[in-house]
Scaffold this active site. Sequence first.
Site, short mmCIF file in Angstrom:
data_model
loop_
_atom_site.label_atom_id
_atom_site.label_comp_id
_atom_site.label_asym_id
_atom_site.label_seq_id
_atom_site.Cartn_x
_atom_site.Cartn_y
_atom_site.Cartn_z
N ASP A 87 -7.28 5.10 5.38
CA ASP A 87 -7.47 5.94 6.57
C ASP A 87 -8.27 7.17 6.14
O ASP A 87 -7.74 8.29 6.07
CB ASP A 87 -6.13 6.33 7.17
CG ASP A 87 -5.38 5.13 7.71
OD1 ASP A 87 -5.88 4.48 8.64
OD2 ASP A 87 -4.29 4.82 7.18
N GLN B 64 -8.65 10.28 8.48
CA GLN B 64 -7.37 10.98 8.52
C GLN B 64 -7.17 11.82 7.27
O GLN B 64 -6.74 12.99 7.34
CB GLN B 64 -6.23 9.96 8.64
CG GLN B 64 -4.85 10.54 8.45
CD GLN B 64 -3.76 9.49 8.58
OE1 GLN B 64 -3.36 9.15 9.67
NE2 GLN B 64 -3.29 8.97 7.44
N GLY C 146 0.83 -1.20 0.00
CA GLY C 146 0.00 0.00 0.00
C GLY C 146 0.86 1.25 0.00
O GLY C 146 0.62 2.19 -0.76
N HIS C 147 1.89 1.25 0.85
CA HIS C 147 2.84 2.37 0.84
C HIS C 147 3.58 2.46 -0.50
O HIS C 147 3.83 3.55 -1.01
CB HIS C 147 3.89 2.19 1.95
CG HIS C 147 3.32 2.24 3.34
ND1 HIS C 147 3.32 1.16 4.18
CD2 HIS C 147 2.74 3.26 4.03
CE1 HIS C 147 2.79 1.50 5.34
NE2 HIS C 147 2.42 2.77 5.28
#
Length: 254
Positions: A150, A153, A36-37
């Site tokens: 997220d 966020q 994902g990163h």
Amino acid sequence: MTELIHSIEKWQALRHTFHPHDSVGFVPTMGNLHQGHASLLSLAKVQNNISVLSIFVNPTQFNDPQDLQKYPRTLEDDLKMATALGIDYVICPHADELYPDDYHYQVHETTISHLLEGVSRPGHFTGMLTVVLKLLLLVKATRAYFGEKDYQQLQLVKGMVKAFFIETEIIACPTIRETTALAMSSRNRRLNEAERTLADCFAKGMLQCQSTDSLKDFLQQHNIPFDYVEIWQNRLLAAVQIGNIRLIDNVEIS
């Protein structure tokens, strides 16, 4: 060649050497990187002249000290990923440098941060927003990349950037899922075999259900405790507790 920088002073001096017309892509993380990163970093690399990754396990956004202590530190592997992706700079600041004020100055949001995750994790979003603001001011990025996994966020960061006139474009990136549909998260690695089965089940429920009632029924049928299941901004959001691991996910409602 990827350059690792620990000193904020060194980074600030280096940042002044960038050409004014160079675009800078930035991905802030707490490390323990996964695919994902990697998707965020790849986009930052493609869309900008200079790519920057930060790795900092931020103590101010953990309301559970044990959760902070257990958070995996995998700097060597993270650097291998950054190098393989051709990231130019990795910033790993020390806490005392990033918080020279000992966290006396903080960013408080008064509405969105009190919903959903904010109810169960008091102070979490204050810590997150404070450190993101510091990092954005240090990196002076053209674009910064955040995952939709997220989602709350993401909306808070977008709002903060707009409120404080920060000249960084926030790029929202789609959630990357494993083959089982589980949203990729650093917390997944802490699941044992039985817990992983429940986590995969949770992910399937998220994708199958289109209402709060249907998802709640699904989770109850599979004995998965949940903190909340709510619809917000045309998204179905949920937080579950599997063993000692808290997992969150969200999907857009069709």
